[in-house]
Design an enzyme around this catalytic site. Structure first.
Site, PDB file in Angstrom:
ATOM      1  N   ASP A 252      -8.523  -4.606 -58.700  1.00  0.00           N
ATOM      2  CA  ASP A 252      -8.326  -3.537 -57.710  1.00  0.00           C
ATOM      3  C   ASP A 252      -8.741  -2.177 -58.274  1.00  0.00           C
ATOM      4  O   ASP A 252      -7.994  -1.190 -58.163  1.00  0.00           O
ATOM      5  CB  ASP A 252      -6.864  -3.474 -57.253  1.00  0.00           C
ATOM      6  N   GLU A 395      -7.749  -6.730 -46.594  1.00  0.00           N
ATOM      7  CA  GLU A 395      -7.049  -5.786 -47.459  1.00  0.00           C
ATOM      8  C   GLU A 395      -8.054  -4.888 -48.173  1.00  0.00           C
ATOM      9  O   GLU A 395      -9.254  -4.966 -47.959  1.00  0.00           O
ATOM     10  CB  GLU A 395      -6.198  -6.539 -48.493  1.00  0.00           C
TER      11      GLU A 395
END
Length: 661
Positions: A252, A395
């Site tokens: 991420d 997401e």
């Protein structure tokens, strides 16, 4: 000669081949003795599906001195039908010489499937033979070769061709392709079968060639080769210039540039202690201890407004904001910004965007995508968030602006899914509407080079340039479960109308993005290595000396101590050792030892009480040595095996000692 023939056949074909070989030997005037019963008991016909011509061809190959280089070698595959490694449909069945077995992939309709054979040395490959099992249906395929198992070039390619233009079964006669390529790894990619492909069905992949006489540079020799390191700046500058760009398991990534430094904020996989990475050149990265607000946070995003740094992060499925006067912390005023249940989504994956007019926005959400204007204080919303969920959204939202176009980007599928991929849409406002574009996804897996799980990214536009880079995570190699993720970067380019072009994930990355210092010579690079143990072939000791963060040595189990040793090939005055442990955001306790003969060892650095979490982790001193050994005595998390991505050794030549011994 009879033994050579046996190499080409299975046990149940032995007697038939022996008989044919003896006849062939006699016909050319060579006498050969064979057990009487081996001829008397030979069957009158070959096993079903194995024509006499095929056996005669195998024997002829043996008489000609050819060897099937693939026979019994290690193989990997895109998928398997059975998880039992001893199954008759395992990938190894394609190189076992037995026509009664075959590699059978998982049933994945219309998807390419591949199998890779490691020949264990570099060869000049002349011919490949493929025995498929599709009846009389022709297949399309490609054969690729590689020296390092990462970057492949095409050896041969066919598109739905029948063998010799006939309709007989490919299971009875092989596809044969000839050419000339240098390689250690051979990959067969099944791209289609007439009438539709449900799974790959390969009975045998045979490879023929001769040992390569062409010089192979050590940096191209792959993850398992050892060779004398060339003493050139160019050679050393290539260390760690590829993907992944960081050692360890991080995901991420949110990349930013503050002043002269690049920073990466990320999730830390399998360890609760996140860190802040920084670099001036995007190649040489460092961190100094744990610098996040809390343990166990994920997907942090940081921006600077008026000299103050604001971090938006997820903790326990809620979004918080923290404040600092430094991009590396410490962080204070941890305020809850989006609570669980506030909006119709999982409250995770917050990403901040500041527009040209200074207005800040926060994008977030799993399942649905929301955006809110941030108030002037940067720790509250100016108004409630609104739903801007595009199609294929899951997401990891990210927004940037180029010219007068706003780009909303996101990831589809779950992060453990190999299909994890990046999509985008374009709009004229940070609040939308956003128009989904043709050509999506713009970043996705490439299983032909083992890259999967490419997603949850950010975008870097270095100050003063129109260059753009996508910084993303991918799964570890080889893929296990998607929880060991690593951070990569590739160039992102645009069409004239502003659309983002497809990004091809690579192992090479982009190299330096800023001024970089001349690299010192790593004496351990590509040198022969040994270890107390290793967990699997993909975690051998030589992988800690290949200059790559995509590979590592790992001990076979969690018992301690475990050691890893390297032969520098000559005697040096060792001055510095740099270690990149597998779980780099946790401390490891260890000892560095040196030796001139590989038998008697002395301590170079004693870190058996170490509790530092820092990278690069350096130990300095002075010792005359040819051998260097790292002995791991403890890990912060109990039950972890010892592991090292890289062990680097630096020093000076000892007079008269800079030669192979």
């Amino acid at each position: 000669m009879g033994e050579c023939c046996v190499m080409y056949v299975t046990d149940h074909m032995l007697r038939r081949v022996t008989a044919i070989c003896v006849i062939a030997l006699v016909s050319i005037g060579i006498s050969a003795a064979a057990p009487a019963d081996s001829l008397a008991d030979a069957p009158d016909s070959a096993p079903v599906g194995v024509p006499d011509a095929a056996l005669a061809g195998a024997c002829a190959d043996a008489l000609a001195g050819e060897t099937n280089l693939a026979l019994g070698r290690n193989v990997t595959a895109s998928s398997v039908f059975s998880m039992n490694p001893n199954s008759s449909t395992a990938p190894s069945s394609a190189v076992d010489g037995d026509l009664d077995t075959k590699w059978l992939s998982a049933m994945q309709y219309g998807q390419e499937q591949w199998i890779i054979v490691d020949l264990e040395s570099v060869y000049e490959i002349h011919r490949c033979e493929i025995l498929a099992d599709y009846g009389d249906r022709p297949m399309s395929y490609r054969v690729d070769c590689s020296i390092d198992g990462l970057e492949f070039s095409v050896f041969a390619e066919r598109s739905f061709e029948r063998i010799d233009g006939q309709s007989h079964s490919p299971a009875d006669e092989p596809y044969i392709d000839t050419g000339r390529k240098i390689g250690r790894f051979v990959r067969l990619v099944i791209t289609g079968v007439q009438g539709g492909m449900t799974s790959a069905r390969i009975r045998e992949l045979r490879i023929y060639g001769t040992e390569s006489r062409d010089p192979v540079p050590p940096e191209a020799a792959g993850v398992s080769f050892s060779g004398r390191a060339a003493d050139t700046d160019e050679r050393q500058e290539r260390q760690h210039n590829g993907n992944p760009i960081l050692p360890g398991y991080f995901a991420d990534p949110s990349v930013v540039q503050f002043d002269d430094w690049f920073y990466i904020y990320s999730t830390c996989d399998l360890a609760p202690q996140p860190v802040v990475w920084r670099s001036k050149d995007f190649v040489n990265w460092s961190f100094t201890g744990v610098a996040m607000p809390y343990m166990g946070i994920w997907a942090p995003s940081v921006t600077r407004v008026g000299g103050t740094y604001y971090m938006y992060y997820t903790f326990d499925h809620q979004i918080y904001v923290a404040v600092s006067s430094s991009p590396e912390g410490p962080w204070t005023s941890n305020k809850l910004l989006v609570a669980r249940g506030d909006y119709d989504c999982w409250a995770i994956d917050a990403e901040v965007f500041v527009d040209d007019d200074g207005q800040a926005y926060l994008y977030f959400g799993n399942g649905r995508c929301f955006v809110a204007k941030l108030a002037d204080d940067m720790v509250s919303f100016a108004e409630p968030a609104v739903d801007i969920t595009p199609i294929h959204y899951f997401e990891g939202p990210y927004v940037f602006k180029r010219g007068d176009i706003y780009y909303l980007m996101w990831s589809q599928y779950g992060f453990q899914d190999p299909r994890y991929q990046v999509h985008y849409a374009m709009g004229r406002s940070p609040l939308g509407p956003f128009e989904y574009q043709a050509g999506n996804p713009i970043l996705r897996q490439d299983t032909s080079i083992h890259i999967t799980g490419t997603g949850h990214h950010s975008v870097l536009n270095p100050r003063g340039t129109d260059d753009y880079y996508i910084v993303y995570h991918r799964h570890e190699i080889p893929y296990v479960d998607g929880t060991h993720r690593q951070i990569c970067v590739d160039r992102m380019e645009f069409a004239n109308d502003g659309r983002i072009l497809r990004v091809m994930p690579t192992h090479t990355g982009v190299g330096p993005l800023g001024p970089t210092e001349p690299a010192e010579r790593n004496l351990a690079l590509y040198r022969p290595a040994t270890a107390s143990s290793h967990s699997e072939p993909a975690a051998g000791p030589e992988l800690a000396f290949d200059g790559k963060f995509s590979t590592r040595w790992q001990a076979s189990d969690a018992t301690k101590p475990q050691w890893l040793a390297v032969d520098l090939g000559a005697t040096y005055l060792v001055k510095r050792c740099v270690l990149a442990f597998e779980f780099i955001s946790e401390y490891t306790q260890y000892r560095i030892e040196v030796s001139t003969d590989g038998v008697t060892w002395s301590t170079f650095a004693d870190m058996t009480s170490n509790t530092r979490v820092i990278y690069p982790l350096e130990n300095t001193g002075e010792a005359v040595a040819r051998y260097v050994r790292a002995v791991v005595t403890g890990t912060q998390t109990q039950g972890r095996p010892a592991g090292l991505f890289e062990l680097e050794v630096y020093g000076d030549v000892v007079d008269g000692g800079d030669s192979e011994q």
